[in-house]
Design a protein around this motif. Structure first.
Motif, PDB file in Angstrom:
ATOM      1  N   GLU A 118       2.237   5.663   3.710  1.00  0.00           N
ATOM      2  CA  GLU A 118       2.854   4.595   4.955  1.00  0.00           C
ATOM      3  C   GLU A 118       4.030   3.873   4.000  1.00  0.00           C
ATOM      4  O   GLU A 118       4.374   3.744   4.497  1.00  0.00           O
ATOM      5  CB  GLU A 118       2.102   4.394   6.151  1.00  0.00           C
ATOM      6  N   ASN A 119       3.311   3.351   2.869  1.00  0.00           N
ATOM      7  CA  ASN A 119       4.371   2.568   1.827  1.00  0.00           C
ATOM      8  C   ASN A 119       5.346   3.290   1.025  1.00  0.00           C
ATOM      9  O   ASN A 119       5.696   2.880  -0.086  1.00  0.00           O
ATOM     10  CB  ASN A 119       3.674   1.674   1.243  1.00  0.00           C
ATOM     11  N   GLY A 120       5.352   4.962   1.570  1.00  0.00           N
ATOM     12  CA  GLY A 120       5.956   5.531  -0.187  1.00  0.00           C
ATOM     13  C   GLY A 120       5.204   5.615  -1.119  1.00  0.00           C
ATOM     14  O   GLY A 120       5.923   5.583  -1.881  1.00  0.00           O
ATOM     15  N   PHE A 121       3.959   5.167  -1.164  1.00  0.00           N
ATOM     16  CA  PHE A 121       3.121   5.198  -2.294  1.00  0.00           C
ATOM     17  C   PHE A 121       3.481   4.297  -2.921  1.00  0.00           C
ATOM     18  O   PHE A 121       3.652   4.074  -4.691  1.00  0.00           O
ATOM     19  CB  PHE A 121       3.479   6.594  -2.723  1.00  0.00           C
ATOM     20  N   SER A 122       4.019   2.523  -2.530  1.00  0.00           N
ATOM     21  CA  SER A 122       4.543   1.810  -3.519  1.00  0.00           C
ATOM     22  C   SER A 122       3.669   0.650  -3.281  1.00  0.00           C
ATOM     23  O   SER A 122       2.501   1.133  -1.993  1.00  0.00           O
ATOM     24  CB  SER A 122       5.544   1.046  -2.992  1.00  0.00           C
ATOM     25  N   PHE A 123       3.499  -0.377  -3.715  1.00  0.00           N
ATOM     26  CA  PHE A 123       1.876  -1.586  -3.619  1.00  0.00           C
ATOM     27  C   PHE A 123       2.951  -2.660  -2.404  1.00  0.00           C
ATOM     28  O   PHE A 123       3.820  -2.642  -2.458  1.00  0.00           O
ATOM     29  CB  PHE A 123       1.500  -1.460  -4.710  1.00  0.00           C
ATOM     30  N   ASP A 124       1.417  -3.401  -2.001  1.00  0.00           N
ATOM     31  CA  ASP A 124       2.347  -4.674  -1.434  1.00  0.00           C
ATOM     32  C   ASP A 124       1.513  -5.489  -2.143  1.00  0.00           C
ATOM     33  O   ASP A 124       0.656  -6.163  -2.843  1.00  0.00           O
ATOM     34  CB  ASP A 124       1.445  -4.734  -0.098  1.00  0.00           C
ATOM     35  N   ALA A 125       3.282  -6.292  -2.793  1.00  0.00           N
ATOM     36  CA  ALA A 125       2.546  -7.727  -3.797  1.00  0.00           C
ATOM     37  C   ALA A 125       1.386  -8.336  -3.286  1.00  0.00           C
ATOM     38  O   ALA A 125       0.176  -8.300  -4.388  1.00  0.00           O
ATOM     39  CB  ALA A 125       3.705  -7.919  -4.068  1.00  0.00           C
ATOM     40  N   ASP A 126       1.266  -8.414  -2.671  1.00  0.00           N
ATOM     41  CA  ASP A 126       0.216  -9.648  -1.479  1.00  0.00           C
ATOM     42  C   ASP A 126      -0.939  -9.065  -1.873  1.00  0.00           C
ATOM     43  O   ASP A 126      -2.150  -9.739  -2.242  1.00  0.00           O
ATOM     44  CB  ASP A 126       0.343 -10.136  -0.812  1.00  0.00           C
ATOM     45  N   HIS A 127      -1.145  -7.359  -1.422  1.00  0.00           N
ATOM     46  CA  HIS A 127      -2.385  -7.068  -1.494  1.00  0.00           C
ATOM     47  C   HIS A 127      -2.675  -7.191  -3.328  1.00  0.00           C
ATOM     48  O   HIS A 127      -3.889  -7.649  -3.439  1.00  0.00           O
ATOM     49  CB  HIS A 127      -2.029  -5.580  -0.928  1.00  0.00           C
TER      50      HIS A 127
END
Ligand code: PLP
Length: 391
Positions: A146-155
């Motif tokens: 659901e994130n385009g297989f990217s990551f959330d920097a805060d996570h």
């Protein structure tokens, strides 16, 4: 026999097992279509091959400096300036026998019992394997569809503890084809200012393989982390040179003596003729790379389209590398069962998502480094299988 306990912690790369099984099935007479192994199906461009041959004829048969021949390190520094727009010293570049060795050395350098290393999951399997082997604790950075297989920097930043020594990042990514956006990388780099004890390994082996005009964003673009950044890249994918075993790492000055020592202990130096071929690759005509990427793009569009027409299967559009990571959850099969049925019954080699970490369950990786015709035939076979499964 008593072998060291850490040998049991070493994982593997399933792609090589699938390659061997696919070869055995082919030898037994089965028509196997290989969408498993991650290597371009093009030959190395001729000017590069000729440079390798010439180097052998010119007598380059001996050891070289353990960090690589100066002309090659200079060519890499010029290439970094050309494609990443950052000036680096050739003295910080280490020529390696493939891209993999830079990751193994970085993990070995920072990993030990009590240390934590963050790595992408699903991600290249050698990260987790080498982290465990080093004795460190692997801490997965979940990459979600659901994130385009990217990551959330805060996570990612929230996963850092005082035990964290290294963060491994990979964009464009194997196995998902995902690309992390520049804004997210900038946020991460900025947040890392608060954690000066953490080093970063940026695996950029697919840096030249992006689509739709998307530009690769290197972690080198962020000066605030450059004194603790290791960049991994190489020739394997960009120049279809997987078998030549040639890669490079860019290391902070203060780590160079340690990497040099690892090189001397492990492999002395990289194959001399391959290094001369590497110079020809970087300084020569780049049109073969563009032609290969144009072919990959056509295949990307085809496989994306075919997968999304299949019952129980969906696939987001890959933005980089040459992989499609399809969601097969609705078929009712686990990733491993799907991999096995596709290979053993349909003659299509793919890799189960779980080969890239626990978070890959429910997915299958397709390497679309194969002809349009073969991709179509493989998709016909998988379509027939999913129809059977879903009645
Ligand atoms: N890093 C990633 C993300 C890869 O997918 C691969 C190979 O598949 C490598 C590194 C290793 O490349 P090499 O064959 O140059 O060792």
């Amino acid at each position: 026999m008593v072998i060291s306990a850490k040998m049991s912690k070493l994982g593997t790369e399933t792609a090589f097992d699938v390659l061997a099984r696919a070869a055995a099935l082919s030898e037994g007479g089965m028509d196997v279509i290989n969408l498993g192994i991650g290597q371009p199906d093009f030959p190395t461009p001729n000017n590069i091959v000729q440079a390798g041959i010439q180097a052998l004829k010119d007598g380059h048969h001996g050891y070289t400096a353990s960090n690589g021949i100066p002309a090659l390190r200079e060519a890499v520094a010029a290439d970094i300036y050309k494609y990443r727009n950052v000036e680096v010293s050739p003295g910080n570049i280490m020529i390696m026998p493939g891209g993999k060795v830079t990751m193994s050395f970085a993990i070995e350098m920072f990993g030990e019992k009590g240390a934590e290393i963050l790595y992408p999951n699903p991600g290249f399997p050698i990260y987790e394997s080498m982290i465990r082997y080093s004795g460190a604790t692997p801490v997965p950075i979940a990459l979600l569809e659901e994130n385009g297989f990217s990551f959330d920097a805060d996570h990612v930043l929230s996963l850092i503890t005082e035990k964290t020594r290294l963060i491994i990042l990979n964009t464009p990514a194997n196995p998902t084809g995902g690309v992390v956006e520049q804004a997210e990388l900038a946020k991460l780099a900025n947040g890392l200012k608060n954690f000066p004890h953490v080093y970063i390994l940026s695996d950029e082996i697919y840096s030249r393989m992006t689509y739709d005009g998307l530009e690769h964003c290197s972690l080198l673009s962020f000066p605030e982390i450059c004194d603790r950044l290791i960049v991994l890249d190489g020739w394997s994918k960009t120049y279809a040179m997987t078998g030549w075993r040639l890669g490079w790492g860019l290391w902070p000055e203060h780590l160079i003596p340690y990497v040099n020592r690892l090189c001397v202990n492990y492999h002395s130096c990289v194959n001399a003729a391959a290094q001369y071929a590497g110079i020809a690759a970087l300084t020569g005509d780049q049109s073969p790379v563009d032609e290969m990427m144009a072919a990959f793009n056509e295949r990307r569009l085809l496989i994306h389209d075919r997968l999304n027409q299949m019952a129980g299967v969906s696939c987001i559009m890959p933005k980089g590398a040459f992989y499609a990571f399809a969601n097969i959850k609705e078929t009712g099969l686990t990733s491993k069962k799907m991999q096995d049925q596709l290979l053993e019954n349909e003659g299509v080699a793919t890799i189960a998502g779980t080969s890239f970490g626990a978070d890959g369950e429910g997915y299958i990786r397709f390497s679309y480094a194969n002809s349009l015709d073969n991709i179509n035939r493989a998709m016909d076979r998988m379509d027939a299988l999913t129809r059977k499964l879903l009645g």
